[in-house]
Design an enzyme around this catalytic site. Structure first.
Site: not given
Length: 239
Positions: A145, A149, A181, A219
């Site tokens: 994850d 933010k 990514d 991905e």
């Protein structure tokens, strides 16, 4: 959800350990009938709850194989592919997503993969309380994850404190492999991994995508959004 005690516990560590900011959120979302069946039948044999109360004997658990810890495996498809491609390496796959745990156990059974064990709970407690020093042959963290933010950056897994812990559990020569990514997280990963004195980068910066890491759903989702996937490969130095 599993009142007979045959499946993963909802909160395996309970109140045994301190509360702190975590890099994950438990996700006991809807489990399919097939996943539930796999959990009930296979969890006693191939699953373990991270309760932080006892040390795991990896040699016994994996019948003497070298063991790689994978943190966060999603639905387990890539984990199963890597286990099939390298049956002489054990994979201790850690996650809190109940459907994914059931799916991976089902994949392991259908494909005859005896080198997978599924760990349920907090990887920090697993590393700190349940794994012996220098007991791991590698660490894999694929598409964690990104907590995009700014106020949530403290929840990202790859932090100096995490590496200070995990490197004590890595044997000399163990490979740390991360992939993401999310460009800002990739930059943070590279900075933090490069700053850890017990690790050496296998490349000058990011690594080319290694053949042994299967293409994952996450991905593909990132590439569909125009993201660039970065792999990082670092080696644990001798003590």
């Amino acid at each position: 959800m599993f009142p007979d005690g045959t499946g993963p516990a909802a909160d395996p560590a309970g109140s045994h350990h301190e509360r702190r900011i975590r890099s994950f959120q438990p996700r006991r979302s809807r489990v399919s009938p097939g996943q539930a069946d796999a959990l009930r039948r296979l969890w006693p044999q191939w699953g373990l709850d991270i309760d932080g109360l006892s040390r795991i004997d990896l040699d016994q658990l994996f019948e003497g194989r070298p063991v790689v810890l994978e943190i966060g495996f999603g639905m387990g498809e890539a984990t199963a592919q890597m286990a099939a491609a390298d049956p002489d390496t054990g994979i201790l796959a850690c996650d809190v997503h109940t459907p994914g745990q059931g799916n991976l156990l089902g994949l392991a059974e259908r494909n005859g993969l005896s080198n997978i064990r599924v760990a349920n709970g907090d990887a920090i407690i697993l590393l700190r309380e349940m794994l012996a020093p220098a007991s791991l042959a590698g660490l894999r963290v694929y598409f964690p994850d990104p907590w995009p933010k700014k106020r949530h950056h403290k929840r990202r897994l790859i932090q100096p404190e995490f590496l200070s812990l995990v490197t004590t559990r890595l044997a000399p020569g163990a490979l740390v492999h991360c992939a993401t990514d999310w460009e800002p997280y990739a930059e943070q990963m590279l900075e933090v991994l490069s700053a850890e004195p017990t690790l050496a980068n296998e490349y000058s910066g990011y690594a080319p995508r290694p053949d042994f890491r299967p293409f994952t759903k996450f991905e593909g989702q990132g590439l569909d959004k125009g993201h660039v996937v970065h792999d990082l490969l670092f080696r644990r130095l001798p003590a």
